[in-house]
Design a protein around this motif. Structure first.
Motif, mmCIF file in Angstrom:
data_model
loop_
_atom_site.group_PDB
_atom_site.id
_atom_site.type_symbol
_atom_site.label_atom_id
_atom_site.label_comp_id
_atom_site.label_asym_id
_atom_site.label_seq_id
_atom_site.Cartn_x
_atom_site.Cartn_y
_atom_site.Cartn_z
ATOM 1 N N LEU A 285 0.824 -1.206 0.000
ATOM 2 C CA LEU A 285 0.000 0.000 0.000
ATOM 3 C C LEU A 285 0.860 1.260 0.000
ATOM 4 C CD1 LEU A 285 -2.787 1.412 0.325
ATOM 5 C CD2 LEU A 285 -2.477 1.160 2.787
ATOM 6 N N GLY A 286 1.791 1.361 0.921
ATOM 7 C CA GLY A 286 2.619 2.559 1.049
ATOM 8 C C GLY A 286 3.467 2.832 -0.175
ATOM 9 N N GLU A 287 3.995 1.770 -0.777
ATOM 10 C CA GLU A 287 4.816 1.941 -1.976
ATOM 11 C C GLU A 287 3.981 2.497 -3.125
ATOM 12 O OE1 GLU A 287 8.013 -1.639 -1.043
ATOM 13 O OE2 GLU A 287 6.316 -2.036 -2.370
ATOM 14 N N ALA A 288 2.779 1.988 -3.275
ATOM 15 C CA ALA A 288 1.914 2.457 -4.356
ATOM 16 C C ALA A 288 1.451 3.896 -4.106
ATOM 17 C CB ALA A 288 0.719 1.529 -4.521
ATOM 18 N N LEU A 289 1.144 4.216 -2.865
ATOM 19 C CA LEU A 289 0.707 5.578 -2.559
ATOM 20 C C LEU A 289 1.811 6.603 -2.795
ATOM 21 C CD1 LEU A 289 -1.427 5.051 0.680
ATOM 22 C CD2 LEU A 289 -2.263 5.731 -1.582
ATOM 23 N N LYS A 290 3.064 6.210 -2.634
ATOM 24 C CA LYS A 290 4.201 7.116 -2.831
ATOM 25 C C LYS A 290 4.653 7.195 -4.292
ATOM 26 C CE LYS A 290 6.080 6.325 1.774
ATOM 27 N NZ LYS A 290 7.131 5.624 2.524
ATOM 28 N N ALA A 291 4.120 6.344 -5.152
ATOM 29 C CA ALA A 291 4.564 6.286 -6.551
ATOM 30 C C ALA A 291 4.318 7.600 -7.273
ATOM 31 C CB ALA A 291 3.857 5.146 -7.279
ATOM 32 N N GLU A 292 5.236 7.917 -8.155
ATOM 33 C CA GLU A 292 5.157 9.110 -8.979
ATOM 34 C C GLU A 292 4.951 8.694 -10.441
ATOM 35 O OE1 GLU A 292 5.551 12.427 -8.006
ATOM 36 O OE2 GLU A 292 5.561 11.779 -5.910
ATOM 37 N N LEU B 78 10.706 1.415 -8.181
ATOM 38 C CA LEU B 78 10.556 1.807 -6.782
ATOM 39 C C LEU B 78 11.874 2.430 -6.342
ATOM 40 C CD1 LEU B 78 8.856 -1.263 -5.054
ATOM 41 C CD2 LEU B 78 7.874 0.971 -5.469
ATOM 42 N N PRO B 79 11.896 3.730 -6.053
ATOM 43 C CA PRO B 79 13.146 4.347 -5.613
ATOM 44 C C PRO B 79 13.673 3.691 -4.333
ATOM 45 C CG PRO B 79 11.507 6.008 -6.113
ATOM 46 C CD PRO B 79 10.820 4.686 -6.165
ATOM 47 N N ILE B 80 12.760 3.369 -3.433
ATOM 48 C CA ILE B 80 13.140 2.667 -2.200
ATOM 49 C C ILE B 80 11.984 1.805 -1.765
ATOM 50 C CG2 ILE B 80 12.864 3.467 0.170
ATOM 51 C CD1 ILE B 80 15.650 4.128 0.250
ATOM 52 N N SER B 81 12.255 0.537 -1.558
ATOM 53 C CA SER B 81 11.208 -0.392 -1.135
ATOM 54 C C SER B 81 11.256 -0.564 0.381
ATOM 55 C CB SER B 81 11.406 -1.752 -1.815
ATOM 56 O OG SER B 81 12.552 -2.396 -1.307
ATOM 57 N N LYS B 82 10.345 -1.333 0.901
ATOM 58 C CA LYS B 82 10.315 -1.616 2.339
ATOM 59 C C LYS B 82 11.629 -2.243 2.783
ATOM 60 C CE LYS B 82 7.879 -4.365 5.783
ATOM 61 N NZ LYS B 82 6.846 -5.362 6.022
ATOM 62 N N PHE C 252 -0.971 8.200 -8.185
ATOM 63 C CA PHE C 252 -2.363 8.068 -7.746
ATOM 64 C C PHE C 252 -2.785 9.330 -7.013
ATOM 65 C CE2 PHE C 252 -0.713 3.759 -8.111
ATOM 66 C CZ PHE C 252 -1.660 3.214 -8.966
ATOM 67 N N VAL C 253 -3.784 9.992 -7.560
ATOM 68 C CA VAL C 253 -4.282 11.232 -6.962
ATOM 69 C C VAL C 253 -5.643 10.985 -6.321
ATOM 70 C CG1 VAL C 253 -3.011 12.760 -8.512
ATOM 71 C CG2 VAL C 253 -5.280 11.951 -9.172
ATOM 72 N N GLY C 254 -6.005 11.896 -5.427
ATOM 73 C CA GLY C 254 -7.292 11.803 -4.765
ATOM 74 C C GLY C 254 -8.440 12.025 -5.729
ATOM 75 N N GLN C 255 -9.633 11.892 -5.221
ATOM 76 C CA GLN C 255 -10.832 11.977 -6.054
ATOM 77 C C GLN C 255 -10.935 13.305 -6.793
ATOM 78 O OE1 GLN C 255 -14.333 10.899 -3.866
ATOM 79 N NE2 GLN C 255 -15.514 10.487 -5.688
ATOM 80 N N ARG C 256 -10.456 14.369 -6.175
ATOM 81 C CA ARG C 256 -10.518 15.693 -6.827
ATOM 82 C C ARG C 256 -9.418 15.876 -7.862
ATOM 83 N NH1 ARG C 256 -11.557 17.500 -1.202
ATOM 84 N NH2 ARG C 256 -13.823 17.599 -1.042
ATOM 85 N N ARG D 127 -2.127 14.057 -3.750
ATOM 86 C CA ARG D 127 -1.780 12.640 -3.642
ATOM 87 C C ARG D 127 -2.897 11.897 -2.908
ATOM 88 N NH1 ARG D 127 2.841 10.197 -4.298
ATOM 89 N NH2 ARG D 127 3.989 12.154 -4.278
ATOM 90 N N MET D 128 -3.198 10.714 -3.386
ATOM 91 C CA MET D 128 -4.223 9.891 -2.741
ATOM 92 C C MET D 128 -3.761 9.503 -1.343
ATOM 93 S SD MET D 128 -5.803 6.239 -3.959
ATOM 94 C CE MET D 128 -6.619 6.927 -5.380
ATOM 95 N N ASN D 129 -4.680 9.576 -0.397
ATOM 96 C CA ASN D 129 -4.438 9.049 0.941
ATOM 97 C C ASN D 129 -4.942 7.617 0.969
ATOM 98 O OD1 ASN D 129 -3.363 11.423 2.077
ATOM 99 N ND2 ASN D 129 -5.424 12.243 2.325
ATOM 100 N N ARG D 130 -4.868 6.992 2.088
ATOM 101 C CA ARG D 130 -5.354 5.618 2.233
ATOM 102 C C ARG D 130 -6.837 5.556 1.828
ATOM 103 N NH1 ARG D 130 -3.395 1.316 5.433
ATOM 104 N NH2 ARG D 130 -5.042 -0.163 5.885
ATOM 105 N N PRO D 131 -7.176 4.782 0.807
ATOM 106 C CA PRO D 131 -8.553 4.750 0.288
ATOM 107 C C PRO D 131 -9.462 3.766 1.038
ATOM 108 C CG PRO D 131 -7.160 3.442 -1.103
ATOM 109 C CD PRO D 131 -6.262 4.024 -0.041
ATOM 110 N N SER D 132 -9.510 3.905 2.362
ATOM 111 C CA SER D 132 -10.249 2.945 3.196
ATOM 112 C C SER D 132 -11.746 2.929 2.915
ATOM 113 C CB SER D 132 -10.030 3.256 4.679
ATOM 114 O OG SER D 132 -8.664 3.202 4.979
#
Length: 181
Positions: free
Chosen positions: A30-37, A50-54, A84-88, A92-97
């Motif tokens: 999740l975190g890696e995908a949310l940080k992706a550019e 991935l510039p840096i993985s877990k 990944f961007v937010g709905q607007r 950046r997208m936050n956790r899409p819970s």
């Protein structure tokens, strides 16, 4: 899984639905995908860098045609910024819970977590015949034992494994007739 994919594809929050499909298609954290550019994706080479993985190192993840379709839909005409961007569409997208809960409910799934998409990716790969070693590499685990904890194997795979073993160990029935067993 089919119902989840359908519900994610049809979700009112298109960006979140596509993000969750991306997780299922790649087994990404999740975190890696949310940080992706956007710049981290090479559409020509079909790879996500991935510039840096877990694990603390850079990595390159091969992308399937299906994952590339999702990424193209996500990026649109953008050339920089968060993948990944937010709905607007401007941050950046936050956790899409909330979207995940809504999609799971529409798919008839209960008690799920976003991390289960990673576990599901591992199980789908293993049940499709991808080796344990390659499944572990797909998830970028340091040890195969970690991957083993992720898998939910189809019992029919064990039956098939025994069938294959039996066919390799024992000769065909017509060959057995001349041997004493």
């Amino acid at each position: 899984l089919d119902e989840f994919v359908r519900a994610a594809t049809d979700d009112e929050n298109r960006q979140a639905g596509l993000f969750l499909l991306f997780l299922a298609l790649t087994g990404a954290r999740l975190g890696e995908a949310l940080k992706a550019e956007v710049d981290d994706v090479d559409l020509v080479a079909s790879a996500w860098r991935l510039p840096i993985s877990k694990n603390g190192s850079a990595d390159s993840i091969p992308l399937s045609a299906e994952a590339l379709r999702v990424i193209r839909a996500v990026i649109g005409s953008r050339t920089t910024g968060p993948l990944f961007v937010g709905q607007r569409g401007n941050t950046r997208m936050n956790r899409p819970s909330k979207a995940f809960e809504r999609i799971c409910k529409r798919a008839g799934l209960e008690g799920c977590t976003i991390h289960m998409l990673r576990r599901t990716a591992a199980s789908v790969a293993a049940n499709a015949g991808v080796s344990l070693f390659d499944t572990s590499r797909l998830l970028r685990h340091r040890t195969i034992s970690t991957t083993m904890g992720y898998l939910k194997l189809n019992p029919e795979r064990l039956v098939e494994a025994h069938r294959i073993l039996g066919a390799r160990v024992m000769p065909a029935p017509h060959e057995m007739a001349s041997r004493a067993y």
